[in-house]
Write a protein that holds these residues in place. Structure first.
Motif, mmCIF file in Angstrom:
data_model
loop_
_atom_site.group_PDB
_atom_site.id
_atom_site.type_symbol
_atom_site.label_atom_id
_atom_site.label_comp_id
_atom_site.label_asym_id
_atom_site.label_seq_id
_atom_site.Cartn_x
_atom_site.Cartn_y
_atom_site.Cartn_z
ATOM 1 N N TYR A 135 14.737 -87.002 -105.612
ATOM 2 C CA TYR A 135 15.371 -86.065 -104.675
ATOM 3 C C TYR A 135 15.597 -84.745 -105.407
ATOM 4 O O TYR A 135 16.113 -84.741 -106.526
ATOM 5 N N SER A 136 15.236 -83.635 -104.786
ATOM 6 C CA SER A 136 15.679 -82.329 -105.265
ATOM 7 C C SER A 136 17.115 -82.164 -104.807
ATOM 8 O O SER A 136 17.459 -82.530 -103.678
ATOM 9 N N ASP A 156 10.101 -76.049 -107.776
ATOM 10 C CA ASP A 156 9.240 -75.472 -106.742
ATOM 11 C C ASP A 156 10.027 -75.186 -105.462
ATOM 12 O O ASP A 156 9.730 -74.247 -104.735
ATOM 13 N N ARG A 157 11.037 -75.999 -105.214
ATOM 14 C CA ARG A 157 11.865 -75.831 -104.025
ATOM 15 C C ARG A 157 12.978 -74.799 -104.276
ATOM 16 O O ARG A 157 13.695 -74.404 -103.371
ATOM 17 N N LYS A 180 9.170 -80.546 -108.936
ATOM 18 C CA LYS A 180 9.354 -80.487 -107.482
ATOM 19 C C LYS A 180 10.653 -79.760 -107.129
ATOM 20 O O LYS A 180 10.694 -78.962 -106.189
ATOM 21 N N ALA A 181 11.701 -80.042 -107.872
ATOM 22 C CA ALA A 181 12.972 -79.354 -107.623
ATOM 23 C C ALA A 181 12.828 -77.851 -107.889
ATOM 24 O O ALA A 181 13.269 -77.027 -107.088
ATOM 25 N N GLU A 221 11.854 -85.925 -102.169
ATOM 26 C CA GLU A 221 10.563 -85.515 -102.723
ATOM 27 C C GLU A 221 9.580 -86.681 -102.842
ATOM 28 O O GLU A 221 8.460 -86.500 -103.302
ATOM 29 N N TRP A 227 20.018 -81.544 -100.192
ATOM 30 C CA TRP A 227 19.032 -82.301 -100.946
ATOM 31 C C TRP A 227 17.750 -82.402 -100.134
ATOM 32 O O TRP A 227 17.744 -82.163 -98.931
ATOM 33 N N HIS A 228 16.691 -82.756 -100.824
ATOM 34 C CA HIS A 228 15.406 -82.963 -100.151
ATOM 35 C C HIS A 228 14.704 -84.152 -100.791
ATOM 36 O O HIS A 228 14.602 -84.243 -102.010
ATOM 37 N N TYR A 282 15.513 -75.409 -106.371
ATOM 38 C CA TYR A 282 16.727 -76.160 -106.674
ATOM 39 C C TYR A 282 16.866 -76.306 -108.187
ATOM 40 O O TYR A 282 15.874 -76.306 -108.907
#
Length: 136
Positions: free
Chosen positions: A93-94, A71-72, A68-69, A56, A53-54, A74
């Motif tokens: 969170y992504s 773009d990552r 955002k997910a 965001e 996870w990341h 995910y």
């Protein structure tokens, strides 16, 4: 007699009145297809075994978190409702949950008890988890 000859109409009215959180699977599938993401878990987020996870940060909308997910790279995300703790925004969170076309189609029509692939759901009443439609 009215009920007997209009069972569908009365059934829908009763469900709407007494079960306000009831959802229509067919309408959810249409909505998920239109938005490109669909709710797969309420009240928690995935364990690390489901995928990395990341954080965001804070976002305005579900669409912002989904972007955002994406773009990552995910295919899922966890998000809160707007909160004063997040400057009246949502926290995002992504999530790197494996989402296949097969799972996506299944999740659009079967919302109950979706498992966390490879892991478990961790309880947190503030977060809901959405899967993003995989692209071909």
């Amino acid at each position: 007699q009215s009920v007997k000859h209009n069972m569908g109409l009365f059934s829908a009215a009763l469900v709407a009145k007494f079960c306000p959180e009831a959802i229509s699977p067919s309408q959810e599938a249409i909505k998920g297809g239109r938005l490109g993401y669909t709710l797969i878990h309420e009240g928690g987020f995935p364990s690390n075994d489901c995928g990395t996870w990341h954080n965001e940060g804070n976002v305005e909308t579900l669409d912002d978190c989904a972007a955002k997910a994406r773009d990552r790279g995910y295919l899922s995300f966890s998000i809160t409702e707007p909160s004063r703790y997040y400057a009246n925004k949502r926290h995002c969170y992504s999530e790197a949950i494996a989402v296949t076309t097969e799972l996506w189609k299944k999740w659009l029509s079967e919302k109950a008890d979706i498992p966390c692939p490879g892991g478990v759901w961790l309880n947190n009443p503030n977060y809901d988890v959405y899967a993003i439609e995989p692209t071909a």
